[in-house]
Design an enzyme around this catalytic site. Sequence first.
Site, short mmCIF file in Angstrom:
data_model
loop_
_atom_site.label_atom_id
_atom_site.label_comp_id
_atom_site.label_asym_id
_atom_site.label_seq_id
_atom_site.Cartn_x
_atom_site.Cartn_y
_atom_site.Cartn_z
N ASP A 134 22.57 4.87 -19.46
CA ASP A 134 21.83 3.86 -18.71
C ASP A 134 20.52 3.55 -19.42
O ASP A 134 19.71 4.45 -19.66
CB ASP A 134 21.55 4.36 -17.29
CG ASP A 134 21.10 3.23 -16.37
OD1 ASP A 134 21.33 2.05 -16.72
OD2 ASP A 134 20.50 3.52 -15.32
N ARG A 150 2.08 5.72 -12.71
CA ARG A 150 1.04 6.14 -13.64
C ARG A 150 -0.20 5.27 -13.62
O ARG A 150 -1.18 5.54 -14.31
CB ARG A 150 1.59 6.15 -15.07
CG ARG A 150 2.57 7.27 -15.38
CD ARG A 150 3.03 7.21 -16.83
NE ARG A 150 3.72 5.96 -17.11
CZ ARG A 150 5.04 5.78 -16.90
NH1 ARG A 150 5.78 6.76 -16.45
NH2 ARG A 150 5.61 4.62 -17.15
N GLU A 207 19.91 0.15 -7.67
CA GLU A 207 19.35 -0.52 -8.85
C GLU A 207 20.31 -1.62 -9.28
O GLU A 207 21.49 -1.36 -9.55
CB GLU A 207 19.11 0.47 -10.00
CG GLU A 207 17.92 1.40 -9.70
CD GLU A 207 17.48 2.26 -10.89
OE1 GLU A 207 18.29 2.43 -11.83
OE2 GLU A 207 16.35 2.76 -10.87
N ARG A 245 14.81 8.41 -5.03
CA ARG A 245 13.46 8.31 -5.62
C ARG A 245 12.62 9.56 -5.44
O ARG A 245 11.79 9.89 -6.28
CB ARG A 245 12.71 7.11 -5.03
CG ARG A 245 13.37 5.78 -5.26
CD ARG A 245 13.50 5.45 -6.73
NE ARG A 245 14.14 4.16 -6.93
CZ ARG A 245 14.64 3.77 -8.09
NH1 ARG A 245 14.59 4.56 -9.15
NH2 ARG A 245 15.21 2.59 -8.20
N GLN A 248 13.91 12.08 -7.87
CA GLN A 248 13.52 11.61 -9.20
C GLN A 248 12.07 11.93 -9.51
O GLN A 248 11.73 12.40 -10.59
CB GLN A 248 13.75 10.08 -9.27
CG GLN A 248 13.51 9.47 -10.64
CD GLN A 248 13.81 7.97 -10.65
OE1 GLN A 248 14.22 7.37 -9.65
NE2 GLN A 248 13.60 7.34 -11.80
N TYR A 252 11.60 14.38 -12.83
CA TYR A 252 11.81 13.58 -14.05
C TYR A 252 10.91 13.95 -15.23
O TYR A 252 11.24 13.60 -16.37
CB TYR A 252 11.73 12.09 -13.75
CG TYR A 252 10.36 11.45 -13.84
CD1 TYR A 252 9.44 11.61 -12.82
CD2 TYR A 252 9.99 10.68 -14.94
CE1 TYR A 252 8.20 11.02 -12.89
CE2 TYR A 252 8.75 10.09 -15.02
CZ TYR A 252 7.85 10.26 -14.00
OH TYR A 252 6.62 9.68 -14.09
N LYS A 261 20.17 10.71 -10.12
CA LYS A 261 21.07 9.64 -10.55
C LYS A 261 22.53 10.07 -10.63
O LYS A 261 23.39 9.21 -10.75
CB LYS A 261 20.65 9.19 -11.96
CG LYS A 261 19.21 8.72 -12.09
CD LYS A 261 19.10 7.30 -11.64
CE LYS A 261 17.73 6.73 -11.98
NZ LYS A 261 17.66 5.31 -11.61
N GLU A 372 10.67 -1.37 -5.90
CA GLU A 372 9.78 -2.47 -6.26
C GLU A 372 9.65 -3.49 -5.12
O GLU A 372 8.57 -3.98 -4.84
CB GLU A 372 10.31 -3.19 -7.50
CG GLU A 372 10.35 -2.33 -8.74
CD GLU A 372 11.27 -2.91 -9.80
OE1 GLU A 372 12.49 -2.61 -9.77
OE2 GLU A 372 10.80 -3.70 -10.64
MN MN Z 1 19.22 2.70 -13.71
#
Ligand code: MN
Length: 425
Positions: A134, A150, A207, A245, A248, A252, A261, A372
């Site tokens: 991915d 960040r 996603e 999320r 993640q 991550y 994922k 988002e």
């Molecule tokens: Mn993806």
Amino acid sequence: MTKNKVLKSFIPVSKESHFPVQNIPFGIFKTEANEKPRACSAIGDFVLDLSVLEMNGVFSKFLPDKKNIFSEMYLNRFMSLGKDARNNVRREIQSLLSEDNPFLRDNESLRNECLIPSVNAIMCMPADIGDYTDFYSSKEHATNVGIMFRGKENALMPNWLHLPVAYHGRASSVVLSGHEIVRPKGQTKDDDAELPSFGPTKLLDFELETGFFIGQGNNLGEPVSIDSAEDHIFGMVLVNDWSARDIQKWEYVPLGPFLAKNFATSISPWIVTPEALEPFKSEKVKQVPEPLPYLQSRNHMSYDIKLEVSLRTEKMKEFTVISKSNFRYLYWDMCQQLAHHTVTGCNLRTGDLLASGTISGPDRDSYGSLLELTWRGSNPLKLPGGEERKFLLDGDELKITGWCEGDGYRIGFGEVTGKILPSIK
Ligand code: MN
């Protein structure tokens, strides 16, 4: 392109159909009457059984020593034959379906045997997927996520504009559209908590992505140059890279996504070929700074593919559109992704799946994830009927669709759907 436009089938196809004679995607299907998975294409509201056509000798001049290649449960062997075989077979199917060819048009018994109403077709996994990668190729998506995690100053990592970032995903959990998604459990840590805790993810997301299948692979140790990358691409599908999320965020750093994922990735059943997409090539995205020479190409594979995400909660009767994006927004194209993936000599094999990464556009209504769209949950989506969503709840159903808009016809991908089920107790 002009030649494509004048093509017309003896089978009536509506203007909104994703599957006019200009498309001719490839897939695998079965029926209740014949449970053996086999190869097919699509025309209007029908599935075209390629195994029947093959048995009637239709493809024998193109596939002389490839007996029963369309009776197999995956397309892999056909995909491995490369671009010319795909092109020849696709053109032969277009010719068979065209209004001025009597071969199938005037043969009722063959028509009844090979044309099956789509509602009676049970679509199956099109390919045996050995590996799945991915990418993270949308600048808008990477920037949005970077700002959230960040801050604005360090939104894009220093490498991002120089190489197509990706992670090696999990092929075993790639599932077909319609497969229900069980909410995964995992380890998470709230910002104000001292220690991590374990339980069902609270921040389940989708996603919006596309992916491409590898046709002919490359040998280990032999990179694919960017200018021959296109020859290795069999075709494209829609992809939903389901993401947890909260898992993640905790896991991550430093090695990237893992359990956030690996529980499921959904794909649409029809593989749309580069030849069908060719009339919809869009302008190449301007890349500044200029990439290193091995990522610079004469050709490119950006297309104007409209993408749409819809959501339906248990209380809603109809799906409601929550995002409209476009494949052409991607910064890194498929040729660059493939050249980069193999530049070390890494071998891609027939049936490998390479996904684009979340495809977000410049505006809020074109963002390709709930992360988002709701800006990490701070700005919930307001749904018809008064409900709100920050992330996906049990019972929610998600649908992604995509198509190219031609002059009086569409080249479509169909859809990829998935419903969220509660965690296992
Ligand atoms: Mn993806």
